[in-house]
Design a protein around this motif. Structure first.
Motif, PDB file in Angstrom:
ATOM      1  N   THR A   4       0.855  -1.184   0.000  1.00 28.08           N
ATOM      2  CA  THR A   4       0.000   0.000   0.000  1.00 28.08           C
ATOM      3  C   THR A   4       0.891   1.234   0.000  1.00 28.08           C
ATOM      4  O   THR A   4       1.997   1.210   0.545  1.00 28.08           O
ATOM      5  CB  THR A   4      -0.930   0.014   1.230  1.00 28.08           C
ATOM      6  N   PRO A   5       0.443   2.326  -0.606  1.00 28.07           N
ATOM      7  CA  PRO A   5       1.282   3.526  -0.682  1.00 28.07           C
ATOM      8  C   PRO A   5       1.738   4.020   0.687  1.00 28.07           C
ATOM      9  O   PRO A   5       2.868   4.445   0.849  1.00 28.07           O
ATOM     10  CB  PRO A   5       0.386   4.556  -1.364  1.00 28.07           C
ATOM     11  N   GLU A   6       0.879   3.922   1.698  1.00 32.64           N
ATOM     12  CA  GLU A   6       1.259   4.407   3.020  1.00 32.64           C
ATOM     13  C   GLU A   6       2.460   3.639   3.567  1.00 32.64           C
ATOM     14  O   GLU A   6       3.354   4.210   4.149  1.00 32.64           O
ATOM     15  CB  GLU A   6       0.093   4.284   4.012  1.00 32.64           C
ATOM     16  N   LYS A   7       2.484   2.342   3.372  1.00 34.42           N
ATOM     17  CA  LYS A   7       3.586   1.528   3.893  1.00 34.42           C
ATOM     18  C   LYS A   7       4.851   1.708   3.058  1.00 34.42           C
ATOM     19  O   LYS A   7       5.931   1.787   3.589  1.00 34.42           O
ATOM     20  CB  LYS A   7       3.184   0.062   3.927  1.00 34.42           C
ATOM     21  N   SER A   8       4.730   1.786   1.740  1.00 32.34           N
ATOM     22  CA  SER A   8       5.925   1.890   0.913  1.00 32.34           C
ATOM     23  C   SER A   8       6.589   3.254   1.067  1.00 32.34           C
ATOM     24  O   SER A   8       7.793   3.366   0.923  1.00 32.34           O
ATOM     25  CB  SER A   8       5.590   1.612  -0.557  1.00 32.34           C
ATOM     26  N   LEU A   9       5.825   4.306   1.403  1.00 33.21           N
ATOM     27  CA  LEU A   9       6.417   5.628   1.579  1.00 33.21           C
ATOM     28  C   LEU A   9       7.046   5.803   2.953  1.00 33.21           C
ATOM     29  O   LEU A   9       7.815   6.725   3.164  1.00 33.21           O
ATOM     30  CB  LEU A   9       5.361   6.719   1.353  1.00 33.21           C
ATOM     31  N   SER A  10       6.763   4.912   3.883  1.00 38.24           N
ATOM     32  CA  SER A  10       7.316   5.079   5.218  1.00 38.24           C
ATOM     33  C   SER A  10       8.783   4.641   5.289  1.00 38.24           C
ATOM     34  O   SER A  10       9.485   5.005   6.210  1.00 38.24           O
ATOM     35  CB  SER A  10       6.485   4.303   6.236  1.00 38.24           C
ATOM     36  N   PRO A  12      12.442   4.987   3.744  1.00 35.56           N
ATOM     37  CA  PRO A  12      13.179   5.827   2.797  1.00 35.56           C
ATOM     38  C   PRO A  12      13.847   5.007   1.700  1.00 35.56           C
ATOM     39  O   PRO A  12      14.393   3.944   1.962  1.00 35.56           O
ATOM     40  CB  PRO A  12      14.231   6.510   3.660  1.00 35.56           C
ATOM     41  N   GLN A  13      13.761   5.502   0.480  1.00 29.01           N
ATOM     42  CA  GLN A  13      14.471   4.885  -0.633  1.00 29.01           C
ATOM     43  C   GLN A  13      15.856   5.505  -0.787  1.00 29.01           C
ATOM     44  O   GLN A  13      16.725   4.932  -1.411  1.00 29.01           O
ATOM     45  CB  GLN A  13      13.687   5.066  -1.932  1.00 29.01           C
ATOM     46  N   ILE A  14      16.022   6.705  -0.235  1.00 29.13           N
ATOM     47  CA  ILE A  14      17.278   7.439  -0.357  1.00 29.13           C
ATOM     48  C   ILE A  14      17.748   7.834   1.035  1.00 29.13           C
ATOM     49  O   ILE A  14      16.978   8.387   1.816  1.00 29.13           O
ATOM     50  CB  ILE A  14      17.092   8.714  -1.207  1.00 29.13           C
ATOM     51  N   THR A  15      19.005   7.542   1.344  1.00 30.92           N
ATOM     52  CA  THR A  15      19.620   7.998   2.584  1.00 30.92           C
ATOM     53  C   THR A  15      20.813   8.858   2.212  1.00 30.92           C
ATOM     54  O   THR A  15      21.690   8.425   1.462  1.00 30.92           O
ATOM     55  CB  THR A  15      20.075   6.821   3.465  1.00 30.92           C
ATOM     56  N   VAL A  16      20.825  10.079   2.720  1.00 25.79           N
ATOM     57  CA  VAL A  16      21.933  10.998   2.488  1.00 25.79           C
ATOM     58  C   VAL A  16      22.674  11.142   3.811  1.00 25.79           C
ATOM     59  O   VAL A  16      22.081  11.550   4.810  1.00 25.79           O
ATOM     60  CB  VAL A  16      21.422  12.369   2.003  1.00 25.79           C
ATOM     61  N   VAL A  17      23.949  10.772   3.827  1.00 20.84           N
ATOM     62  CA  VAL A  17      24.760  10.886   5.032  1.00 20.84           C
ATOM     63  C   VAL A  17      25.662  12.105   4.864  1.00 20.84           C
ATOM     64  O   VAL A  17      26.405  12.203   3.889  1.00 20.84           O
ATOM     65  CB  VAL A  17      25.601   9.612   5.271  1.00 20.84           C
ATOM     66  N   ILE A  18      25.574  13.015   5.819  1.00 22.67           N
ATOM     67  CA  ILE A  18      26.330  14.268   5.744  1.00 22.67           C
ATOM     68  C   ILE A  18      27.189  14.390   6.999  1.00 22.67           C
ATOM     69  O   ILE A  18      26.659  14.524   8.100  1.00 22.67           O
ATOM     70  CB  ILE A  18      25.381  15.482   5.656  1.00 22.67           C
ATOM     71  N   ARG A  39      12.086  18.748  -1.784  1.00 23.49           N
ATOM     72  CA  ARG A  39      11.363  18.831  -3.065  1.00 23.49           C
ATOM     73  C   ARG A  39      11.309  17.502  -3.809  1.00 23.49           C
ATOM     74  O   ARG A  39      10.649  17.391  -4.844  1.00 23.49           O
ATOM     75  CB  ARG A  39      12.012  19.891  -3.953  1.00 23.49           C
ATOM     76  N   GLN A  40      11.984  16.479  -3.308  1.00 19.85           N
ATOM     77  CA  GLN A  40      12.028  15.183  -3.987  1.00 19.85           C
ATOM     78  C   GLN A  40      10.721  14.420  -3.799  1.00 19.85           C
ATOM     79  O   GLN A  40      10.030  14.590  -2.801  1.00 19.85           O
ATOM     80  CB  GLN A  40      13.196  14.348  -3.469  1.00 19.85           C
ATOM     81  N   THR A  41      10.401  13.594  -4.768  1.00 18.81           N
ATOM     82  CA  THR A  41       9.172  12.804  -4.673  1.00 18.81           C
ATOM     83  C   THR A  41       9.412  11.432  -4.052  1.00 18.81           C
ATOM     84  O   THR A  41       8.482  10.808  -3.569  1.00 18.81           O
ATOM     85  CB  THR A  41       8.543  12.622  -6.070  1.00 18.81           C
ATOM     86  N   ALA A  42      10.645  10.957  -4.039  1.00 12.00           N
ATOM     87  CA  ALA A  42      10.966   9.661  -3.420  1.00 12.00           C
ATOM     88  C   ALA A  42      11.145   9.859  -1.917  1.00 12.00           C
ATOM     89  O   ALA A  42      11.628  10.903  -1.480  1.00 12.00           O
ATOM     90  CB  ALA A  42      12.239   9.093  -4.022  1.00 12.00           C
ATOM     91  N   PRO A  43      10.766   8.860  -1.124  1.00  9.58           N
ATOM     92  CA  PRO A  43      10.992   8.967   0.319  1.00  9.58           C
ATOM     93  C   PRO A  43      12.496   9.016   0.622  1.00  9.58           C
ATOM     94  O   PRO A  43      13.273   8.270   0.031  1.00  9.58           O
ATOM     95  CB  PRO A  43      10.373   7.703   0.897  1.00  9.58           C
ATOM     96  N   TRP A  44      12.900   9.884   1.535  1.00  7.08           N
ATOM     97  CA  TRP A  44      14.304  10.076   1.828  1.00  7.08           C
ATOM     98  C   TRP A  44      14.501  10.300   3.314  1.00  7.08           C
ATOM     99  O   TRP A  44      13.573  10.584   4.052  1.00  7.08           O
ATOM    100  CB  TRP A  44      14.863  11.269   1.060  1.00  7.08           C
ATOM    101  N   GLU A  45      15.747  10.165   3.727  1.00 14.65           N
ATOM    102  CA  GLU A  45      16.151  10.555   5.069  1.00 14.65           C
ATOM    103  C   GLU A  45      17.538  11.157   4.968  1.00 14.65           C
ATOM    104  O   GLU A  45      18.317  10.798   4.088  1.00 14.65           O
ATOM    105  CB  GLU A  45      16.159   9.367   6.033  1.00 14.65           C
ATOM    106  N   GLY A  67      12.407  13.757   8.696  1.00  8.94           N
ATOM    107  CA  GLY A  67      13.268  12.986   7.806  1.00  8.94           C
ATOM    108  C   GLY A  67      14.745  13.154   8.106  1.00  8.94           C
ATOM    109  O   GLY A  67      15.583  12.514   7.498  1.00  8.94           O
ATOM    110  N   SER A  68      15.072  14.034   9.055  1.00 10.04           N
ATOM    111  CA  SER A  68      16.468  14.285   9.397  1.00 10.04           C
ATOM    112  C   SER A  68      16.808  13.668  10.739  1.00 10.04           C
ATOM    113  O   SER A  68      16.056  13.782  11.696  1.00 10.04           O
ATOM    114  CB  SER A  68      16.740  15.790   9.454  1.00 10.04           C
TER     115      SER A  68
END
Length: 86
Positions: A4-10, A12-18, A39-45, A67-68
């Motif tokens: 379901t969209p709710e579960k797949s968006l929870s 993150p597909q992208i992880t940015v390590v800074i 501004r991205q459409t993919a789930p991220w952290e 997300g941070s």
């Protein structure tokens, strides 16, 4: 597996390590990167690794974003001087 969209968006597909020392002259770049991520459409952290920096210096828009994630590590000390032969 539930797709379901709710579960797949929870998840993150992208992880940015800074890794950052939060130098004042670099904070605008950190804020711009965060704004770009929002501004991205993919789930991220975003994971901030604070290299000896005070967590209170992280800009408010980043600290309030769910997300941070931030973590601290102690400030690095200078490497030991090389041994000299007598």
């Amino acid at each position: 597996m539930d797709r379901t969209p709710e579960k797949s968006l929870s998840v993150p597909q992208i992880t940015v390590v800074i890794a950052t020392q939060l130098r004042p002259e670099r904070l605008p770049y950190l804020q711009e990167m965060h704004a770009s991520l929002t501004r991205q459409t993919a789930p991220w952290e975003a994971v901030l690794v604070l290299d000896g920096a005070d967590p209170a210096l992280v800009p408010a828009p980043i600290t309030t974003d769910p997300g941070s994630v931030s973590s601290s590590c102690p400030a690095r000390s200078a490497p030991p001087a090389p041994a000299t032969s007598a």
